[in-house]
Scaffold this motif. Structure first.
Motif, PDB file in Angstrom:
ATOM      1  N   LEU A 131     -19.797  -2.598  -1.565  1.00 17.91           N
ATOM      2  CA  LEU A 131     -18.453  -2.596  -2.130  1.00 17.91           C
ATOM      3  C   LEU A 131     -17.514  -3.552  -1.407  1.00 17.91           C
ATOM      4  O   LEU A 131     -16.484  -3.942  -1.960  1.00 17.91           O
ATOM      5  CB  LEU A 131     -17.863  -1.181  -2.092  1.00 17.91           C
ATOM      6  CG  LEU A 131     -18.581  -0.147  -2.970  1.00 17.91           C
ATOM      7  CD1 LEU A 131     -17.963   1.218  -2.778  1.00 17.91           C
ATOM      8  CD2 LEU A 131     -18.530  -0.567  -4.428  1.00 17.91           C
ATOM      9  N   LEU A 132     -17.845  -3.918  -0.162  1.00 15.22           N
ATOM     10  CA  LEU A 132     -16.945  -4.819   0.581  1.00 15.22           C
ATOM     11  C   LEU A 132     -16.811  -6.179  -0.095  1.00 15.22           C
ATOM     12  O   LEU A 132     -15.694  -6.627  -0.367  1.00 15.22           O
ATOM     13  CB  LEU A 132     -17.421  -4.956   2.021  1.00 15.22           C
ATOM     14  CG  LEU A 132     -17.274  -3.699   2.891  1.00 15.22           C
ATOM     15  CD1 LEU A 132     -17.839  -3.948   4.284  1.00 15.22           C
ATOM     16  CD2 LEU A 132     -15.804  -3.293   2.972  1.00 15.22           C
ATOM     17  N   PRO A 133     -17.916  -6.884  -0.380  1.00 15.00           N
ATOM     18  CA  PRO A 133     -17.732  -8.160  -1.094  1.00 15.00           C
ATOM     19  C   PRO A 133     -17.145  -7.970  -2.488  1.00 15.00           C
ATOM     20  O   PRO A 133     -16.422  -8.845  -2.981  1.00 15.00           O
ATOM     21  CB  PRO A 133     -19.152  -8.749  -1.160  1.00 15.00           C
ATOM     22  CG  PRO A 133     -20.071  -7.606  -0.902  1.00 15.00           C
ATOM     23  CD  PRO A 133     -19.328  -6.681  -0.007  1.00 15.00           C
ATOM     24  N   MET A 134     -17.439  -6.835  -3.127  1.00 14.11           N
ATOM     25  CA  MET A 134     -16.824  -6.581  -4.428  1.00 14.11           C
ATOM     26  C   MET A 134     -15.306  -6.451  -4.290  1.00 14.11           C
ATOM     27  O   MET A 134     -14.536  -6.926  -5.132  1.00 14.11           O
ATOM     28  CB  MET A 134     -17.397  -5.307  -5.049  1.00 14.11           C
ATOM     29  CG  MET A 134     -18.834  -5.424  -5.504  1.00 14.11           C
ATOM     30  SD  MET A 134     -19.087  -6.692  -6.770  1.00 14.11           S
ATOM     31  CE  MET A 134     -18.051  -6.079  -8.083  1.00 14.11           C
ATOM     32  N   PRO A 149      -6.565  -5.448 -12.413  1.00 15.35           N
ATOM     33  CA  PRO A 149      -7.164  -6.007 -13.614  1.00 15.35           C
ATOM     34  C   PRO A 149      -7.994  -5.017 -14.398  1.00 15.35           C
ATOM     35  O   PRO A 149      -8.371  -5.276 -15.520  1.00 15.35           O
ATOM     36  CB  PRO A 149      -8.046  -7.137 -13.065  1.00 15.35           C
ATOM     37  CG  PRO A 149      -8.397  -6.700 -11.691  1.00 15.35           C
ATOM     38  CD  PRO A 149      -7.191  -5.948 -11.181  1.00 15.35           C
ATOM     39  N   GLY A 150      -8.299  -3.847 -13.838  1.00 19.09           N
ATOM     40  CA  GLY A 150      -9.099  -2.861 -14.546  1.00 19.09           C
ATOM     41  C   GLY A 150     -10.584  -3.144 -14.399  1.00 19.09           C
ATOM     42  O   GLY A 150     -11.026  -4.259 -14.130  1.00 19.09           O
ATOM     43  N   ALA A 151     -11.393  -2.092 -14.551  1.00 22.06           N
ATOM     44  CA  ALA A 151     -12.852  -2.210 -14.503  1.00 22.06           C
ATOM     45  C   ALA A 151     -13.315  -2.841 -13.195  1.00 22.06           C
ATOM     46  O   ALA A 151     -14.304  -3.564 -13.171  1.00 22.06           O
ATOM     47  CB  ALA A 151     -13.358  -3.023 -15.688  1.00 22.06           C
ATOM     48  N   THR A 152     -12.631  -2.545 -12.087  1.00 21.23           N
ATOM     49  CA  THR A 152     -12.937  -3.214 -10.830  1.00 21.23           C
ATOM     50  C   THR A 152     -14.202  -2.684 -10.194  1.00 21.23           C
ATOM     51  O   THR A 152     -15.019  -3.446  -9.687  1.00 21.23           O
ATOM     52  CB  THR A 152     -11.764  -3.034  -9.849  1.00 21.23           C
ATOM     53  OG1 THR A 152     -10.588  -3.482 -10.488  1.00 21.23           O
ATOM     54  CG2 THR A 152     -11.997  -3.812  -8.584  1.00 21.23           C
ATOM     55  N   GLY A 178     -11.692   6.979  -5.243  1.00 26.04           N
ATOM     56  CA  GLY A 178     -10.937   6.460  -4.109  1.00 26.04           C
ATOM     57  C   GLY A 178     -10.709   4.967  -4.196  1.00 26.04           C
ATOM     58  O   GLY A 178      -9.605   4.466  -3.908  1.00 26.04           O
ATOM     59  N   CYS A 179     -11.743   4.210  -4.601  1.00 27.53           N
ATOM     60  CA  CYS A 179     -11.593   2.754  -4.705  1.00 27.53           C
ATOM     61  C   CYS A 179     -10.599   2.373  -5.802  1.00 27.53           C
ATOM     62  O   CYS A 179      -9.765   1.478  -5.611  1.00 27.53           O
ATOM     63  CB  CYS A 179     -12.950   2.120  -4.983  1.00 27.53           C
ATOM     64  SG  CYS A 179     -14.099   2.159  -3.588  1.00 27.53           S
ATOM     65  N   GLU A 180     -10.686   3.046  -6.943  1.00 23.86           N
ATOM     66  CA  GLU A 180      -9.746   2.739  -8.019  1.00 23.86           C
ATOM     67  C   GLU A 180      -8.317   3.107  -7.608  1.00 23.86           C
ATOM     68  O   GLU A 180      -7.362   2.393  -7.934  1.00 23.86           O
ATOM     69  CB  GLU A 180     -10.144   3.488  -9.292  1.00 23.86           C
ATOM     70  CG  GLU A 180     -11.430   2.994  -9.929  1.00 23.86           C
ATOM     71  CD  GLU A 180     -11.241   1.664 -10.638  1.00 23.86           C
ATOM     72  OE1 GLU A 180     -10.106   1.157 -10.698  1.00 23.86           O
ATOM     73  OE2 GLU A 180     -12.244   1.116 -11.138  1.00 23.86           O
ATOM     74  N   ARG A 181      -8.177   4.213  -6.902  1.00 20.82           N
ATOM     75  CA  ARG A 181      -6.842   4.611  -6.435  1.00 20.82           C
ATOM     76  C   ARG A 181      -6.280   3.596  -5.453  1.00 20.82           C
ATOM     77  O   ARG A 181      -5.092   3.231  -5.519  1.00 20.82           O
ATOM     78  CB  ARG A 181      -6.925   5.987  -5.772  1.00 20.82           C
ATOM     79  CG  ARG A 181      -5.596   6.537  -5.309  1.00 20.82           C
ATOM     80  CD  ARG A 181      -4.742   6.907  -6.484  1.00 20.82           C
ATOM     81  NE  ARG A 181      -3.411   7.344  -6.067  1.00 20.82           N
ATOM     82  CZ  ARG A 181      -2.488   7.793  -6.894  1.00 20.82           C
ATOM     83  NH1 ARG A 181      -2.740   7.852  -8.188  1.00 20.82           N
ATOM     84  NH2 ARG A 181      -1.316   8.163  -6.465  1.00 20.82           N
ATOM     85  N   LEU A 182      -7.116   3.117  -4.531  1.00 22.16           N
ATOM     86  CA  LEU A 182      -6.660   2.113  -3.575  1.00 22.16           C
ATOM     87  C   LEU A 182      -6.275   0.827  -4.283  1.00 22.16           C
ATOM     88  O   LEU A 182      -5.270   0.186  -3.944  1.00 22.16           O
ATOM     89  CB  LEU A 182      -7.767   1.846  -2.555  1.00 22.16           C
ATOM     90  CG  LEU A 182      -7.468   0.771  -1.505  1.00 22.16           C
ATOM     91  CD1 LEU A 182      -6.284   1.175  -0.645  1.00 22.16           C
ATOM     92  CD2 LEU A 182      -8.693   0.506  -0.639  1.00 22.16           C
ATOM     93  N   ALA A 183      -7.044   0.437  -5.299  1.00 27.80           N
ATOM     94  CA  ALA A 183      -6.753  -0.806  -6.016  1.00 27.80           C
ATOM     95  C   ALA A 183      -5.416  -0.742  -6.738  1.00 27.80           C
ATOM     96  O   ALA A 183      -4.760  -1.774  -6.930  1.00 27.80           O
ATOM     97  CB  ALA A 183      -7.871  -1.101  -7.014  1.00 27.80           C
ATOM     98  N   ARG A 184      -5.000   0.459  -7.116  1.00 27.26           N
ATOM     99  CA  ARG A 184      -3.736   0.601  -7.843  1.00 27.26           C
ATOM    100  C   ARG A 184      -2.561   0.946  -6.928  1.00 27.26           C
ATOM    101  O   ARG A 184      -1.442   1.113  -7.405  1.00 27.26           O
ATOM    102  CB  ARG A 184      -3.868   1.703  -8.900  1.00 27.26           C
ATOM    103  CG  ARG A 184      -4.870   1.380  -9.990  1.00 27.26           C
ATOM    104  CD  ARG A 184      -5.153   2.621 -10.827  1.00 27.26           C
ATOM    105  NE  ARG A 184      -6.235   2.389 -11.767  1.00 27.26           N
ATOM    106  CZ  ARG A 184      -6.071   2.147 -13.059  1.00 27.26           C
ATOM    107  NH1 ARG A 184      -4.863   2.110 -13.561  1.00 27.26           N
ATOM    108  NH2 ARG A 184      -7.095   1.952 -13.844  1.00 27.26           N
TER     109      ARG A 184
END
Length: 459
Positions: free
Chosen positions: A226-229, A69-72, A54-60
């Motif tokens: 994950l929020l600060p990340m 940037p990848g590897a987030t 889900g996080c990777e999908r949101l980032a994209r």
């Protein structure tokens, strides 16, 4: 994977096969280093896999509207390696890696490769963490022990990722095998060192998630890490956006030069590559290497202000025409003067035709008065000019061009830069391209231009 070369297909298939074996539970559970009372049920694996995907999908997604940037969200994968048995942790990366879109063909092969490398890396990190007693340190919140075992796992995670990426067979390019191996090893070493620092930060975040997960606060508190990340990723994405804009600016300028002067099409990129080879041979840091690459790429941007008939003229220039040509460094400097991110590359654009003995242009600087970036680009520019066919000369063989650079070292060129280029080409090779159009090169004079004492007399 039909669009990939056979060697690459075989390599990717081998990594995928290895990844398929990673989720298989080892015989005779419990696994080494994982006591039965510390086994984690499967629901955390499913939750972590869903969070990662889900996080990777949101980032994209378009909602974020920033380059990815990848590897987030590697902290989620590493938290899985710290919390779960290795065979379960390996599955955390699978849904996100398989379901997220890829931008280039072949799509299926790229998805499988992305999933395979992450599964193997997470599994290896989990095995090291378990063998070092990491589950006990996490369960007991033993910070010194947890940091040590997590550090070992992160190091293995970094090594596996970079080794798998570096192992992708490169297409045969004519470079000598020893040169290819040395270049590949140097590239892997640089990639590993660049990756280690950010992965260490990700590992610390993953360890914090694991410790909170095991604490009385539970998984909800762990996921708040994950929020600060996410905030740090957003800032990093803005940096990538700015960097992409820089690249687009440079690309547009270079394309304009290539369109104007068809004979030197590709020259800018090759000079940028040669400048980068010299900079790396000199041991400069990555930031300066990138700046010198920009300097090489943009060194001739001032030719946009020179009449095309002079750039493409067959035969020698008249003194008046040469004076017009020699204005192009100043034109180029005026064009890039306001582009702040270029740094010392702007000095290279202005001074790349200066000579060590003071006979160059536009200002006749000598010796140490010439900026280092300009001395690097001068050698790279002269080398590519001699090894490429132009409207006024044919390409010279690489050994002849290198010998000419050596002969003029100390008068025209900085001997240190010449030596660096000679060593770099001796190790990795060079593949010059004839940049003139076929119909134009067919009407060039037959014999190659003789080697003269003026390799710096370039247009």
């Amino acid at each position: 994977m039909e669009a990939l070369p056979a060697r690459v297909r075989a390599y990717v298939a081998g990594v995928i096969l290895l990844a398929l074996l990673c989720p298989v539970p080892p015989p005779g559970l419990p696994s080494p280093g994982i006591p039965p009372d510390l086994r984690v049920p499967w629901w955390p694996a499913v939750l972590l896999a869903a969070v990662y995907a889900g996080c990777e999908r949101l980032a994209r997604s378009r909602l974020v509207a920033a380059p990815h940037p990848g590897a987030t969200f590697y902290p989620v994968l590493l938290a899985g390696a710290f919390l779960l048995p290795p065979h379960a942790a390996a599955l955390v990366a699978l849904p996100g890696a398989l379901l997220l879109p890829v931008e280039q063909r072949p799509y299926l092969a790229r998805r499988l490769w992305r999933a395979g490398r992450l599964v193997v890396a997470v599994w290896a990190a989990g095995r090291v963490h378990a063998a070092a007693g990491g589950p006990d340190t996490v369960a007991d919140c033993d910070m010194p022990g947890a940091l040590a075992t997590a550090g070992a796992a992160v190091l293995v995670f970094c090594l596996v990722l970079t080794l798998l990426d570096g192992g992708v067979p490169a297409p045969a390019s004519g470079v000598r095998p020893r040169g290819r191996q040395a270049a590949a090893l140097a590239a892997w070493r640089r990639q590993c060192l660049r990756s280690l620092a950010p992965l260490t930060v990700h590992g610390l975040a993953g360890l914090m998630m694991a410790l909170l997960w095991r604490s009385a606060y539970g998984p909800v508190a762990a996921l708040l890490v994950l929020l600060p990340m996410g905030v740090s990723w957003w800032a990093f994405a803005q940096y990538h956006r700015e960097r992409a804009a820089h690249q687009a600016t440079i690309r547009a300028l270079v394309q304009a030069v290539d369109i104007k002067d068809g004979y030197t099409r590709g020259h800018s990129e090759r000079v940028g590559r040669a400048s980068m080879m010299i900079a790396r041979e000199l041991g400069l840091d990555d930031e300066r290497v990138e700046v010198l690459r920009f300097a090489g790429i943009l060194h001739d941007v001032g030719k946009l202000g020179v009449p095309t008939r002079l750039l493409t003229k067959n035969g020698p220039l008249t003194p008046e025409e040469r004076r017009v040509i020699e204005l192009h460094p100043e034109y180029g400097h005026e064009m890039v003067r306001g582009i702040s991110f270029l740094g010392e590359a702007r000095a290279a654009v202005l001074h790349h035709h200066e000579r060590l003995d003071g006979s160059g242009y536009p200002y006749g600087l000598a010796g140490g008065q010439i900026p280092e970036s300009a001395r690097v680009v001068a050698v790279a520019d002269a080398f590519d000019a001699m090894t490429s066919t132009r409207s006024y000369s044919r390409a010279r063989p690489i050994p002849v061009a290198l010998e000419e650079l050596r002969r003029c070292a100390g008068t025209h060129f900085d001997p240190r830069m010449v030596g660096a280029l000679v060593r770099a080409i001796g190790r990795a090779g060079w593949h010059p391209a004839v940049t003139a159009d076929d119909d134009r090169s067919a009407i060039l004079p037959g014999p190659a231009a003789p080697v003269t004492g003026r390799p710096g007399a370039r247009r």
